[in-house]
Design a protein around this motif. Structure first.
Motif, short mmCIF file in Angstrom:
data_model
loop_
_atom_site.label_atom_id
_atom_site.label_comp_id
_atom_site.label_asym_id
_atom_site.label_seq_id
_atom_site.Cartn_x
_atom_site.Cartn_y
_atom_site.Cartn_z
N GLU A 89 3.95 4.46 -5.57
CA GLU A 89 3.78 5.52 -6.56
C GLU A 89 2.37 5.57 -7.11
OE1 GLU A 89 5.73 6.87 -10.87
OE2 GLU A 89 6.84 5.56 -9.52
N LEU A 90 1.75 4.42 -7.30
CA LEU A 90 0.48 4.37 -8.03
C LEU A 90 -0.75 4.13 -7.16
CD1 LEU A 90 1.49 2.29 -11.20
CD2 LEU A 90 1.12 4.75 -11.04
N ALA A 91 -0.62 3.37 -6.10
CA ALA A 91 -1.80 2.99 -5.33
C ALA A 91 -2.31 4.16 -4.50
CB ALA A 91 -1.49 1.79 -4.43
N THR A 92 -3.62 4.27 -4.43
CA THR A 92 -4.23 5.29 -3.59
C THR A 92 -4.39 4.76 -2.17
OG1 THR A 92 -6.46 4.54 -4.19
CG2 THR A 92 -5.47 6.26 -5.55
N ALA A 93 -4.64 5.64 -1.23
CA ALA A 93 -4.76 5.25 0.17
C ALA A 93 -5.86 4.21 0.34
CB ALA A 93 -5.06 6.47 1.03
N GLY A 94 -5.51 3.08 0.97
CA GLY A 94 -6.49 2.04 1.24
C GLY A 94 -6.80 1.13 0.07
N GLU A 95 -6.22 1.38 -1.10
CA GLU A 95 -6.52 0.58 -2.28
C GLU A 95 -5.82 -0.78 -2.20
OE1 GLU A 95 -6.57 1.16 -7.12
OE2 GLU A 95 -5.02 2.15 -5.97
N SER A 96 -6.52 -1.83 -2.64
CA SER A 96 -5.89 -3.15 -2.73
C SER A 96 -5.02 -3.21 -3.97
CB SER A 96 -6.95 -4.25 -2.77
OG SER A 96 -7.71 -4.17 -3.96
N THR A 97 -3.99 -4.04 -3.89
CA THR A 97 -3.07 -4.19 -5.01
C THR A 97 -2.77 -5.66 -5.23
OG1 THR A 97 -2.01 -2.06 -4.55
CG2 THR A 97 -0.80 -3.60 -5.92
N LEU A 98 -2.86 -6.09 -6.48
CA LEU A 98 -2.50 -7.45 -6.87
C LEU A 98 -1.17 -7.42 -7.59
CD1 LEU A 98 -3.38 -10.49 -7.25
CD2 LEU A 98 -4.21 -9.78 -9.51
#
Length: 228
Positions: A89-98
């Motif tokens: 829902e929140l992450a953009t394309a290619g964005e890293s997530t912790l």
């Protein structure tokens, strides 16, 4: 930059393994204090620019907003499903997530930043960096991009994440970071957490335990030599 996600279960269901020492209302105070500490540590981590808390609990959502985080008030389909749905829902394309669990109240910004320092900024391939907890679990999981492997939190999740990365041929790095080593699940975890000295994190959490008199009854019994 990166999105950080903290999953928090309903307050009425949290910290059950501490219920032998604390009342339900006290456990709920503790859960909120731990959340505040983790949000603050994430806010001070240079590589993180957005923080979200996913929870089915309105009080947790309100606490998250007050602390400066995004609050996703959602039904609880399960820990891993909640994390991955919030990520999509929140992450953009290619964005890293912790992903960091709500049990590691002592997390320090400099150690969270070390996870990001393990990423190769020039790498064209996906990467996974993990901070293990001492019980074999995963305290924090950094995925670049966010969709590289699914969330596999649960017992021995450190091994599960490692094996999935290896199966998919994804570069994987695993760190042991002192401030993320202890998750506050059991009374002995709390004792070890409170015994830490120096620049330990988790001020709100430590203050709550102090206010609740954690360990004071045991100390009195020891000083009296166990006399009734």
């Amino acid at each position: 930059m990166s999105l950080a996600i903290i999953p928090i279960k309903h307050l009425s269901r949290g910290k059950t393994r501490l219920s032998s020492r604390l009342e339900r209302g006290e456990l709920e105070q503790l859960s909120l204090a731990m959340l505040k500490d983790i949000v603050q540590a994430l806010q001070q981590t240079p590589s993180i620019d957005r923080i979200a808390v996913v929870t089915p609990d309105e009080s947790v959502a309100a606490c998250a907003r007050a602390a400066g985080a995004i609050a996703l008030l959602r039904t609880d389909p399960g820990l891993n499903e909640s994390i991955d749905a919030a990520t999509r829902e929140l992450a953009t394309a290619g964005e890293s997530t912790l992903v960091i669990l709500g049990d590691v109240a002592g997390a320090l910004p400099e150690e969270l930043e070390r996870l990001y320092q393990q990423l190769d900024p020039k790498a064209m391939e996906a990467q996974v960096v993990l901070a293990a907890s001492r019980d074999g679990g995963t305290a924090a999981l950094l995925r670049a991009p966010h969709s590289v492997i699914p969330s596999l939190f649960g017992p021995q999740s450190c091994r599960a994440h490692r094996e999935r990365a290896e199966q998919q041929g994804v570069p994987y790095r695993e760190l042991s970071l002192p401030s993320l080593w202890i998750d506050l699940d059991r009374p002995e975890d709390v004792d070890d957490f409170l015994a830490q000295t120096g620049d330990g994190g988790g001020k709100e959490t430590r203050d709550i335990f102090k206010a609740l008199g954690w360990g004071q009854a045991e100390k009195r019994d020891e000083n009296r030599g166990g006399e009734p």
